[in-house]
Design an enzyme around this catalytic site. Structure first.
Site, PDB file in Angstrom:
ATOM      1  N   ASP A 150       0.868  -1.175   0.000  1.00 34.33           N
ATOM      2  CA  ASP A 150       0.000   0.000   0.000  1.00 34.33           C
ATOM      3  C   ASP A 150       0.905   1.225   0.000  1.00 34.33           C
ATOM      4  O   ASP A 150       1.461   1.598   1.037  1.00 34.33           O
ATOM      5  CB  ASP A 150      -0.902  -0.014   1.235  1.00 34.33           C
ATOM      6  CG  ASP A 150      -1.734   1.263   1.382  1.00 34.33           C
ATOM      7  OD1 ASP A 150      -1.737   2.092   0.449  1.00 34.33           O
ATOM      8  OD2 ASP A 150      -2.372   1.427   2.448  1.00 34.33           O
ATOM      9  N   LYS A 161       2.832  11.633  -3.433  1.00 35.85           N
ATOM     10  CA  LYS A 161       1.938  10.750  -4.183  1.00 35.85           C
ATOM     11  C   LYS A 161       0.974  11.553  -5.039  1.00 35.85           C
ATOM     12  O   LYS A 161       0.572  11.119  -6.122  1.00 35.85           O
ATOM     13  CB  LYS A 161       1.163   9.857  -3.207  1.00 35.85           C
ATOM     14  CG  LYS A 161       0.179   8.898  -3.867  1.00 35.85           C
ATOM     15  CD  LYS A 161      -0.473   8.011  -2.831  1.00 35.85           C
ATOM     16  CE  LYS A 161      -1.516   7.102  -3.426  1.00 35.85           C
ATOM     17  NZ  LYS A 161      -2.122   6.190  -2.420  1.00 35.85           N
ATOM     18  N   GLU A 206      -7.154   0.629  -4.517  1.00 39.73           N
ATOM     19  CA  GLU A 206      -7.133   0.524  -3.055  1.00 39.73           C
ATOM     20  C   GLU A 206      -8.452   0.022  -2.470  1.00 39.73           C
ATOM     21  O   GLU A 206      -8.436  -0.871  -1.607  1.00 39.73           O
ATOM     22  CB  GLU A 206      -6.728   1.879  -2.460  1.00 39.73           C
ATOM     23  CG  GLU A 206      -5.265   2.219  -2.728  1.00 39.73           C
ATOM     24  CD  GLU A 206      -4.931   3.679  -2.491  1.00 39.73           C
ATOM     25  OE1 GLU A 206      -5.829   4.430  -2.071  1.00 39.73           O
ATOM     26  OE2 GLU A 206      -3.770   4.061  -2.732  1.00 39.73           O
ATOM     27  N   ASP A 253     -13.048   5.096   1.177  1.00 36.95           N
ATOM     28  CA  ASP A 253     -11.600   5.071   1.388  1.00 36.95           C
ATOM     29  C   ASP A 253     -11.059   6.496   1.368  1.00 36.95           C
ATOM     30  O   ASP A 253     -10.856   7.079   0.304  1.00 36.95           O
ATOM     31  CB  ASP A 253     -10.942   4.222   0.300  1.00 36.95           C
ATOM     32  CG  ASP A 253      -9.436   4.087   0.492  1.00 36.95           C
ATOM     33  OD1 ASP A 253      -8.893   4.694   1.435  1.00 36.95           O
ATOM     34  OD2 ASP A 253      -8.791   3.376  -0.305  1.00 36.95           O
TER      35      ASP A 253
END
Length: 582
Positions: A11, A73, A150, A173
């Protein structure tokens, strides 16, 4: 000691990253060198030029914000670069350093070389962002076997532990930097992804920034000015606000100490008390942004909020009380997180790794996924006597279950046009300028003739992320194709060839079936024989059938075929000799 090289699940998060492995029939988190499962996604450069990653880099960032960087990211797929400690990095390079650290921790823990990995990304990452993630994995010495979404990984974790359940669930999420929503059906060990939506610029870091801005407002100061003039002050304040945000998840109020402009704290330091209610009001603009992706995912799944059986929370930012209250009110039920929200995605990536290796512990699990973005081609539109290029024709719509094969028909725009350049795009916008270009396919040798010569464009997309684009000229029977493997990493030439063979099996060409052609001709002839009052009904059924013959969608074709046969029968014109043919 493991006898075979494992495939680890990673992850790669905005705030923290984790690594897991599937062994002894279970997904298992891998601790880092500090015995923690969470590794901060922070990279720093020491004065001697040495690069540090994780907790050491996070501590460096607080004391020397010019020597460390986080939240990179969010830059994935862009050309943005940052200079820290006299060295320049882009997002892929920074992410590769985090991945390398995770890989080394995994090798130490498992006592074996780690080469293969499954890496998770936000469901709404586009093609460039996914390619950048794969590149980061390769730079870290990893063979990226699969990139998965994810929320899908999170659902795999829950599906692994509760395989016989039958329910419609939604995964919310909210991580450090991104937000995803995924709707899925769970039944008899199968997890069917129905729809997904999200936003790549919304996460827990935004809540921390909002808290900082409000704290500074009480001091009659602006965050933007402080960031430019007093970076050490801002880094210290962010640390305190992050701790306060987490504390408000457990208690009704907390306080934030205000540092001096140089980052030091007086004794005693001035403090500001923040109540949970205050923070809730400050966070409302961010929380309201959750509604749009959730609503889109439900619309695409053709579900109402009340039809959702279970709401699963994923990501550390879902611990915020304001977020949980919003989700509870939206679905009129209590969401739950029986698996640690910070850990569930990495565990699911390890389950995906087990599916890749056909581990016996997951042999009864089946997972389907969807194409998160629409895939299509550029077309020209006619406005009066003017032809305007740059418009988007979807071929595979977003949230279509994959693997899938779909077809659309385009045409030449000029007399005696001998070639067409098929421009391939990804996105949802009406114009291709707002979408992402993936590639092109040249279609030569079109027979001379008037404008409007048809070209059949077929997209076939599989679970590995392989997109085959095929052009067919009905005038000559010639076919042209290209294979785009932008999402694919770690497939050998033999595996790619096998994947393409499997993709041929899902293609459906009803237009080539003689019996279907006969039914179309019979129905077209019947239009001239029915009453004028019945013509519209029959013509609509014929139009639907003809469109379905070109679309290559098996389910749609069967529906339209049955509809046409029923319409003909109701009008007293049954075609008995094809009525039972498929």
């Amino acid at each position: 000691m493991m006898t075979e090289r494992p495939i680890v699940g990673i992850d790669l998060g905005t705030t923290h990253s984790l690594c897991a492995v599937f062994r002894d029939g279970q997904p298992e988190l891998i601790p880092n060198a500090l015995a923690h499962t969470l590794t901060p996604s922070v990279v720093g450069v020491l004065p001697d030029g040495h690069i540090v990653v994780g907790q050491a880099a996070r501590e460096l960032q607080v004391a020397h914000p010019d020597r460390a960087v986080a939240c990179f990211k969010r830059w994935m797929g862009t050309e943005r670069r940052v200079e820290i400690g006299g060295q320049s990095f882009d997002s892929q390079e920074l992410s590769s350093l985090v991945l390398r650290s995770l890989r080394e921790d995994a090798e130490n823990y498992l006592d074996t070389a780690v080469v293969d990995a499954v890496i998770t990304v936000p469901a709404y990452f586009n093609d460039h962002q996914r390619k950048a993630t794969k590149l980061a994995g390769r730079m870290a010495g990893l063979n990226v076997r699969r990139i998965i979404n994810e929320p899908t990984a999170a659902a795999l974790t829950y599906g692994f532990h509760d395989r016989q359940a039958e329910k419609k669930l939604i995964v919310i999420d909210l991580g450090g930097g991104t937000f995803d929503v995924t709707v899925m059906d769970v039944f008899e060990g199968a997890l069917e992804i129905v729809s997904t939506a999200g936003e790549t610029q919304l996460g827990g870091e935004d809540f921390t920034t909002r808290l900082m801005a409000q704290v500074l407002k009480t001091q009659s100061r602006q965050l933007e000015n402080c960031e430019m003039q007093h970076p050490l002050f801002v880094s210290r304040l962010r640390e305190k606000c992050e701790a306060a945000k987490r504390a408000l998840g457990r208690q009704t109020s907390t306080s934030v100490a205000i540092p001096e402009d140089d980052g030091r704290f007086r004794d005693p330091a001035p403090t500001i008390t923040i109540s949970r209610e205050d923070a809730g009001q400050w966070f409302q603009p961010l929380v309201q942004r959750l509604a749009r992706p959730i609503s889109r995912a439900l619309r695409d799944a053709r579900l109402e909020a009340a039809e959702i059986t279970e709401v699963i929370l994923v990501g550390g930012a879902t611990r915020d009380r304001t977020v949980r209250e919003f989700v509870s009110q939206f679905f009129d039920c209590q969401p739950h997180a029986t698996v640690n929200p910070d850990e569930v995605v990495a565990l699911g990536a390890a389950v995906q790794a087990a599916l890749i290796t056909d581990d016996r512990a997951v042999e009864d699990m089946v997972m389907t996924d969807v194409c998160p973005f629409t895939l299509g081609v550029q077309v020209v539109k006619q406005f009066g006597n003017k032809e305007v290029p740059g418009y988007y024709l979807p071929v595979i719509h977003r949230n279509t279950t994959i693997p899938v094969s779909r077809e659309e028909v385009v045409a030449t725009t000029r007399a005696n046009q001998r070639e067409v350049e098929v421009q391939i795009y990804q996105g949802e916008s009406r114009k291709v300028s707002d979408n992402l270009r993936l590639g092109a396919l040249s279609v030569p040798d079109i027979p001379a003739g008037p404008a409007g010569q048809p070209v059949h464009i077929r997209f076939t997309y599989d679970l590995n992320g392989i997109l085959e684009v095929e052009a067919y000229l009905p005038q000559t029977g010639k076919k042209f194709n290209t294979v785009l493997t932008n999402h694919v990493e770690g497939l050998s030439p033999q595996e790619l060839s096998s994947a393409l063979v499997r993709m041929q099996q899902i293609k459906f060409y009803p237009r080539d079936n003689v019996r279907h052609q006969r039914l179309l001709r019979f129905a077209e002839k019947a239009i001239g024989e029915v009453s004028p009052f019945q013509r519209d009904e029959l013509e609509a059924a014929v139009d639907g059938f003809e469109h379905a013959m070109e679309a290559g969608d098996r389910e749609l074709f069967e529906q339209m075929r049955e509809s046409l046969l029923l319409t003909l029968s109701a009008l007293g014109l049954p075609m008995q000799d094809v009525d039972d043919e498929r």
